[in-house]
Design a protein around this motif. Structure first.
Motif, PDB file in Angstrom:
ATOM      1  N   TRP A 177       0.808  -1.205   0.000  1.00 36.64           N
ATOM      2  CA  TRP A 177       0.000   0.000   0.000  1.00 36.64           C
ATOM      3  C   TRP A 177       0.852   1.270   0.000  1.00 36.64           C
ATOM      4  O   TRP A 177       0.435   2.304  -0.526  1.00 36.64           O
ATOM      5  CB  TRP A 177      -0.948  -0.006   1.200  1.00 36.64           C
ATOM      6  N   ILE A 178       2.041   1.212   0.584  1.00 34.62           N
ATOM      7  CA  ILE A 178       2.919   2.386   0.573  1.00 34.62           C
ATOM      8  C   ILE A 178       3.335   2.712  -0.857  1.00 34.62           C
ATOM      9  O   ILE A 178       3.306   3.874  -1.286  1.00 34.62           O
ATOM     10  CB  ILE A 178       4.153   2.139   1.463  1.00 34.62           C
ATOM     11  N   LYS A 179       3.702   1.690  -1.598  1.00 33.51           N
ATOM     12  CA  LYS A 179       4.090   1.901  -3.001  1.00 33.51           C
ATOM     13  C   LYS A 179       2.907   2.400  -3.820  1.00 33.51           C
ATOM     14  O   LYS A 179       3.068   3.245  -4.712  1.00 33.51           O
ATOM     15  CB  LYS A 179       4.632   0.593  -3.576  1.00 33.51           C
ATOM     16  N   LEU A 180       1.721   1.891  -3.509  1.00 34.10           N
ATOM     17  CA  LEU A 180       0.519   2.334  -4.213  1.00 34.10           C
ATOM     18  C   LEU A 180       0.247   3.815  -3.944  1.00 34.10           C
ATOM     19  O   LEU A 180      -0.085   4.577  -4.862  1.00 34.10           O
ATOM     20  CB  LEU A 180      -0.681   1.490  -3.785  1.00 34.10           C
ATOM     21  N   VAL A 181       0.396   4.225  -2.691  1.00 33.29           N
ATOM     22  CA  VAL A 181       0.191   5.634  -2.330  1.00 33.29           C
ATOM     23  C   VAL A 181       1.216   6.510  -3.046  1.00 33.29           C
ATOM     24  O   VAL A 181       0.894   7.606  -3.528  1.00 33.29           O
ATOM     25  CB  VAL A 181       0.275   5.815  -0.801  1.00 33.29           C
ATOM     26  N   ILE A 182       2.468   6.046  -3.136  1.00 35.07           N
ATOM     27  CA  ILE A 182       3.508   6.812  -3.826  1.00 35.07           C
ATOM     28  C   ILE A 182       3.151   7.000  -5.295  1.00 35.07           C
ATOM     29  O   ILE A 182       3.270   8.107  -5.849  1.00 35.07           O
ATOM     30  CB  ILE A 182       4.875   6.114  -3.683  1.00 35.07           C
ATOM     31  N   ALA A 183       2.686   5.920  -5.943  1.00 38.50           N
ATOM     32  CA  ALA A 183       2.324   6.006  -7.361  1.00 38.50           C
ATOM     33  C   ALA A 183       1.152   6.955  -7.581  1.00 38.50           C
ATOM     34  O   ALA A 183       1.194   7.828  -8.462  1.00 38.50           O
ATOM     35  CB  ALA A 183       1.999   4.616  -7.901  1.00 38.50           C
ATOM     36  N   LEU A 184       0.115   6.814  -6.765  1.00 39.69           N
ATOM     37  CA  LEU A 184      -1.091   7.631  -6.944  1.00 39.69           C
ATOM     38  C   LEU A 184      -0.833   9.098  -6.589  1.00 39.69           C
ATOM     39  O   LEU A 184      -1.250   9.999  -7.322  1.00 39.69           O
ATOM     40  CB  LEU A 184      -2.232   7.074  -6.089  1.00 39.69           C
ATOM     41  N   SER A 185      -0.165   9.324  -5.462  1.00 37.54           N
ATOM     42  CA  SER A 185       0.053  10.707  -5.021  1.00 37.54           C
ATOM     43  C   SER A 185       1.008  11.445  -5.956  1.00 37.54           C
ATOM     44  O   SER A 185       0.823  12.644  -6.223  1.00 37.54           O
ATOM     45  CB  SER A 185       0.594  10.721  -3.585  1.00 37.54           C
ATOM     46  N   SER A 186       2.035  10.765  -6.465  1.00 39.81           N
ATOM     47  CA  SER A 186       2.967  11.420  -7.384  1.00 39.81           C
ATOM     48  C   SER A 186       2.277  11.759  -8.705  1.00 39.81           C
ATOM     49  O   SER A 186       2.559  12.799  -9.313  1.00 39.81           O
ATOM     50  CB  SER A 186       4.193  10.540  -7.635  1.00 39.81           C
ATOM     51  N   HIS A 187       1.363  10.895  -9.148  1.00 41.08           N
ATOM     52  CA  HIS A 187       0.593  11.183 -10.367  1.00 41.08           C
ATOM     53  C   HIS A 187      -0.302  12.407 -10.152  1.00 41.08           C
ATOM     54  O   HIS A 187      -0.352  13.316 -10.988  1.00 41.08           O
ATOM     55  CB  HIS A 187      -0.256   9.969 -10.746  1.00 41.08           C
ATOM     56  N   MET A 188      -0.986  12.432  -9.018  1.00 43.09           N
ATOM     57  CA  MET A 188      -1.859  13.561  -8.716  1.00 43.09           C
ATOM     58  C   MET A 188      -1.053  14.858  -8.587  1.00 43.09           C
ATOM     59  O   MET A 188      -1.456  15.915  -9.086  1.00 43.09           O
ATOM     60  CB  MET A 188      -2.625  13.287  -7.426  1.00 43.09           C
ATOM     61  N   LEU A 189       0.108  14.776  -7.936  1.00 47.74           N
ATOM     62  CA  LEU A 189       0.933  15.964  -7.725  1.00 47.74           C
ATOM     63  C   LEU A 189       1.481  16.498  -9.037  1.00 47.74           C
ATOM     64  O   LEU A 189       1.410  17.708  -9.309  1.00 47.74           O
ATOM     65  CB  LEU A 189       2.079  15.621  -6.771  1.00 47.74           C
ATOM     66  N   ALA A 190       2.020  15.606  -9.878  1.00 44.99           N
ATOM     67  CA  ALA A 190       2.607  16.049 -11.146  1.00 44.99           C
ATOM     68  C   ALA A 190       1.552  16.674 -12.052  1.00 44.99           C
ATOM     69  O   ALA A 190       1.803  17.698 -12.698  1.00 44.99           O
ATOM     70  CB  ALA A 190       3.272  14.870 -11.852  1.00 44.99           C
ATOM     71  N   SER A 191       0.367  16.071 -12.084  1.00 46.91           N
ATOM     72  CA  SER A 191      -0.701  16.618 -12.930  1.00 46.91           C
ATOM     73  C   SER A 191      -1.223  17.940 -12.385  1.00 46.91           C
ATOM     74  O   SER A 191      -1.509  18.867 -13.145  1.00 46.91           O
ATOM     75  CB  SER A 191      -1.856  15.604 -13.031  1.00 46.91           C
ATOM     76  N   SER A 192      -1.339  18.031 -11.072  1.00 51.29           N
ATOM     77  CA  SER A 192      -1.854  19.268 -10.465  1.00 51.29           C
ATOM     78  C   SER A 192      -0.887  20.426 -10.635  1.00 51.29           C
ATOM     79  O   SER A 192      -1.314  21.584 -10.752  1.00 51.29           O
ATOM     80  CB  SER A 192      -2.134  19.035  -8.971  1.00 51.29           C
ATOM     81  N   LEU A 193       0.412  20.140 -10.659  1.00 51.42           N
ATOM     82  CA  LEU A 193       1.397  21.209 -10.821  1.00 51.42           C
ATOM     83  C   LEU A 193       1.275  21.914 -12.165  1.00 51.42           C
ATOM     84  O   LEU A 193       1.647  23.083 -12.297  1.00 51.42           O
ATOM     85  CB  LEU A 193       2.813  20.654 -10.657  1.00 51.42           C
TER      86      LEU A 193
END
Length: 242
Positions: A177-193
């Motif tokens: 789940w930690i790796k899953l959170v990293i993948a999802l949150s980094s995708h959301m962050l990069a797109s939001s930027l």
């Protein structure tokens, strides 16, 4: 813009992913099919996100709301594609020459490439079409390097999708789940930027996404079982010939 300029920008946007495709995917027909289906699933995610955007008025008027919804739909369809590949895994194993554990990571890599190429095509095709004319980039005080920045942005996001695919598939398969959170949150962050590009120079988001790409690429290689201690064996021949 001349045809040569358009080709130059096109190769900046898709040159790295095109090289990866020809050297690692093109020789395996079933992996090409997986990549094409992955691109189809990404387009499905965009289709459903567009429907929601039309139905809900605030999403239509405010990009800050529509981008998170688009990211969520992309990840939902990435999960749906993962489930589809799991069902087809036995058949893929029969026609694949690779029967090792690495094959699962390769499928995640190819699926991520399909998502990335579709994403990059949608991101950059409209920019390239508009730049073909008539009109002048920068006439209203915008950066004269807008097309170049868009090309680099598309290239980075294609490669980011490959990393997200590898991390996401491995996280779901192993319930990490930690790796899953990293993948999802980094995708959301990069797109939001990218939303900040309306107020600030796109260079800031590009630099951050490039740094994020390097970190996620290292993490993805580690996830796939890369041995960084033996990296010098690969680099020594290049050092001796330089």
């Amino acid at each position: 813009m001349s045809i040569i300029d358009e080709l130059g920008y096109l190769f900046i946007a898709f040159g790295p992913s095109l090289s990866l495709f020809f050297f690692t995917v093109a020789r395996n027909p079933h992996e090409v099919i997986v990549m094409i289906v992955g691109a189809f699933f990404w387009n499905l995610s965009l289709f459903f996100a567009s429907i929601i955007r039309v139905i809900v008025p605030p999403l239509k008027d405010e990009p800050a709301w529509s981008v998170p919804f688009a990211v969520m739909f992309q990840e939902l369809f990435r999960y749906a594609f993962y489930k589809l590949l799991i069902k087809a895994d036995d058949m893929l194993a029969l026609i694949s020459e690779d029967t090792s554990e690495l094959r699962k990571h390769k499928l995640a890599y190819v699926a991520g490439m399909g998502f990335g190429v579709a994403s990059g095509a949608i991101m950059f095709s409209n920019v390239l079409k508009s730049a073909a004319g008539p009109g002048t980039v920068g006439i209203f005080g915008d950066s004269n390097y807008f097309i170049l920045q868009s090309a680099f942005g598309a290239s980075i996001f294609v490669l980011l999708h490959i990393c997200w695919g590898v991390l996401f598939f491995d996280a779901v398969r192993n319930k990490d789940w930690i790796k899953l959170v990293i993948a999802l949150s980094s995708h959301m962050l990069a797109s939001s930027l990218t939303l900040l590009n309306s107020w600030y120079s796109p260079v800031y988001s590009l630099v951050f996404c490039a740094i994020l790409l390097v970190l996620l690429a290292i993490y993805s290689l580690h996830t796939a079982g890369a041995n960084f201690k033996k990296l010098h064996y690969v680099l020594i021949p290049f050092i001796k010939t330089s």
